[in-house]
Scaffold this motif. Structure first.
Motif, PDB file in Angstrom:
ATOM      1  N   LYS A 163       0.830  -1.201   0.000  1.00  0.00           N
ATOM      2  CA  LYS A 163       0.000   0.000   0.000  1.00  0.00           C
ATOM      3  C   LYS A 163       0.865   1.252   0.000  1.00  0.00           C
ATOM      4  CE  LYS A 163      -3.852   2.092   2.541  1.00  0.00           C
ATOM      5  NZ  LYS A 163      -4.728   1.962   3.739  1.00  0.00           N
ATOM      6  N   ALA A 164       2.014   1.165   0.678  1.00  0.00           N
ATOM      7  CA  ALA A 164       2.922   2.309   0.758  1.00  0.00           C
ATOM      8  C   ALA A 164       3.890   2.376  -0.420  1.00  0.00           C
ATOM      9  CB  ALA A 164       3.707   2.244   2.061  1.00  0.00           C
ATOM     10  N   GLY A 165       3.898   1.334  -1.244  1.00  0.00           N
ATOM     11  CA  GLY A 165       4.783   1.317  -2.408  1.00  0.00           C
ATOM     12  C   GLY A 165       6.237   1.068  -2.073  1.00  0.00           C
ATOM     13  N   ILE A 166       6.476   0.273  -1.007  1.00  0.00           N
ATOM     14  CA  ILE A 166       7.855  -0.041  -0.623  1.00  0.00           C
ATOM     15  C   ILE A 166       8.038  -1.556  -0.553  1.00  0.00           C
ATOM     16  CG2 ILE A 166       8.182   2.119   0.634  1.00  0.00           C
ATOM     17  CD1 ILE A 166       7.744   0.559   3.249  1.00  0.00           C
ATOM     18  N   PRO A 167       9.248  -2.058  -0.807  1.00  0.00           N
ATOM     19  CA  PRO A 167       9.504  -3.499  -0.727  1.00  0.00           C
ATOM     20  C   PRO A 167       9.668  -3.973   0.706  1.00  0.00           C
ATOM     21  CG  PRO A 167      11.503  -2.361  -1.354  1.00  0.00           C
ATOM     22  CD  PRO A 167      10.424  -1.310  -1.292  1.00  0.00           C
ATOM     23  N   LEU A 168       9.468  -5.274   0.883  1.00  0.00           N
ATOM     24  CA  LEU A 168       9.662  -5.918   2.188  1.00  0.00           C
ATOM     25  C   LEU A 168      10.873  -6.837   2.132  1.00  0.00           C
ATOM     26  CD1 LEU A 168       8.794  -6.605   5.079  1.00  0.00           C
ATOM     27  CD2 LEU A 168       7.208  -8.294   4.120  1.00  0.00           C
ATOM     28  N   HIS A 169      11.794  -6.600   3.048  1.00  0.00           N
ATOM     29  CA  HIS A 169      13.016  -7.400   3.179  1.00  0.00           C
ATOM     30  C   HIS A 169      12.865  -8.345   4.366  1.00  0.00           C
ATOM     31  CE1 HIS A 169      17.013  -7.704   5.371  1.00  0.00           C
ATOM     32  NE2 HIS A 169      17.249  -8.389   4.274  1.00  0.00           N
ATOM     33  N   LEU A 170      13.367  -9.562   4.207  1.00  0.00           N
ATOM     34  CA  LEU A 170      13.379 -10.531   5.300  1.00  0.00           C
ATOM     35  C   LEU A 170      14.820 -10.876   5.641  1.00  0.00           C
ATOM     36  CD1 LEU A 170      11.051 -13.548   5.841  1.00  0.00           C
ATOM     37  CD2 LEU A 170      13.508 -13.857   6.068  1.00  0.00           C
ATOM     38  N   ASP A 171      15.211 -10.561   6.860  1.00  0.00           N
ATOM     39  CA  ASP A 171      16.529 -10.932   7.382  1.00  0.00           C
ATOM     40  C   ASP A 171      16.439 -12.372   7.861  1.00  0.00           C
ATOM     41  OD1 ASP A 171      18.805 -11.430   8.854  1.00  0.00           O
ATOM     42  OD2 ASP A 171      18.622  -9.674  10.156  1.00  0.00           O
ATOM     43  N   GLY A 172      16.994 -13.290   7.078  1.00  0.00           N
ATOM     44  CA  GLY A 172      16.913 -14.709   7.378  1.00  0.00           C
ATOM     45  C   GLY A 172      18.226 -15.297   7.842  1.00  0.00           C
TER      46      GLY A 172
END
Length: 350
Positions: A163-172
């Motif tokens: 909705k905000a137009g930003i990517p989601l990063h996952l620290d795995g």
């Protein structure tokens, strides 16, 4: 009885053997060799789709370059207040993103609260240039305190990001530990829930030095090739990272080592739960166990040969600590032996 850190554990014998087996002869450099390409295909199989893979040497590099990939002028990246990216990367994300800011978002026991994230993003409206602009959100799975985001949690956070137009990063860094604890698949824990980019860790789970940035849509790779090179993370002899990952994935070694580490943590938690003078802070969900005890109790256990550390209490838990109690962290790994748990349990009962 070494519960100091899964970083203290060495390399799994099968991974060490793979390094030896690939040490001789010649192979094309800088990620262009046959083994590199083979492992990239394995990553695609593991994630059940075409992905782009960038080998790096450390989790700090993976996290920082993932955020650099998402960077915007005046960029603000959102992560949990006590996330590794804020607390333990030594400023590397800010440095490699060219000055982006990391904004802490509250949430109980290591997990960012989706409503708090939404509110934090709205503090940076596009029309107000002075506040900077949102550029990414980052979640840690498993978290710094051994807790997990459910699949629904990830999907909800990803929806806010979309909705905000930003990517989601996952620290795995402990990706495999989280995966087996949730009894799910890499696809279900990432792109099917809306994750865009993953710091995929192997070092804490039996590798010698193997981390990867996984861009889950190859069409969105952008400038990652140049970002990695500029950060001095393009290894000439990258076959030695590829060799580790090839052994890591072969015959589900990575899942088996993670299951073992998690099972040892569960046994350790049971031993603590049944002892006097020490109590679990919260139930472990992966391979980290947190317990409360007095400084004197901790010193006596350490004097008897147990290795573990005091830990800074999460803000959401600080009020639940009794006077005289100190929070301590115990970490299990692929190398933890059942006999270590038994000896520690005997110490507690003694």
């Amino acid at each position: 009885m070494n519960f100091a850190s899964d970083n203290w554990a060495g390399a799994h014998p099968q991974i060490a053997e793979a390094l030896t087996n690939n040490a001789g002869g010649y192979a094309s450099a800088y990620g262009t060799g046959d083994l590199d390409k083979q492992v990239e295909r394995i990553f695609c199989d593991v994630f059940e789709r075409e992905v782009s893979v960038f080998f790096v040497g450390t989790g700090t590099a993976a996290n920082s370059l993932s955020l650099a990939w998402a960077a915007r002028p005046g960029g603000v990246a959102f992560c949990h207040t006590e996330a590794h990216a804020i607390e333990d990367e030594g400023g590397a994300p800010e440095y490699l993103t060219g000055g982006a800011r990391l904004k802490g978002v509250a949430g109980r026991l290591g997990c960012m609260d989706p409503n708090a994230l939404d509110a934090a993003i709205h503090e940076h409206p596009a029309e107000f240039v002075h506040a900077g602009q949102p550029m990414a959100a980052s979640i840690t799975q498993a978290t710094e305190i051994g807790t997990l985001y459910s699949l629904d949690d990830i999907e909800k956070i990803a929806g806010i990001c979309r909705k905000a137009g930003i990517p989601l990063h996952l620290d795995g860094a402990r990706f495999a530990n989280a995966l087996v604890a949730l009894d799910t698949t890499p696809a279900e824990m990432t792109w099917k829930r809306g994750v865009d980019i993953v710091s995929f860790g192997g070092t804490k789970n039996g590798c010698w030095c193997a981390e990867a940035i996984v861009v889950l849509d190859p069409a969105k790779v952008g400038q990652m090739h140049f970002l990695r090179k500029r950060a001095a993370q393009l290894f000439s002899k990258s076959r030695f990272i590829a060799a580790q990952f090839e052994a890591y994935f072969r015959d589900d070694l990575w899942l088996n080592t993670a299951r073992h580490a998690n099972a040892m943590a569960s046994e350790l938690a049971s031993a603590i739960d049944s002892a006097e003078g020490i109590r679990l802070a919260w139930q472990p969900q992966a391979n980290e166990v947190f317990a409360l005890m007095s400084a004197e109790k901790a010193e006596s256990l350490q004097a008897a040969g147990a290795r573990f550390y005091p830990w800074k209490p999460p803000l959401s838990f600080a009020s639940e600590i009794s006077e005289g109690d100190i929070l301590h962290r115990f970490v299990t790994s692929f190398a933890t032996e059942p006999s270590e748990i038994s000896r520690f349990a005997d110490l507690l009962q003694g």
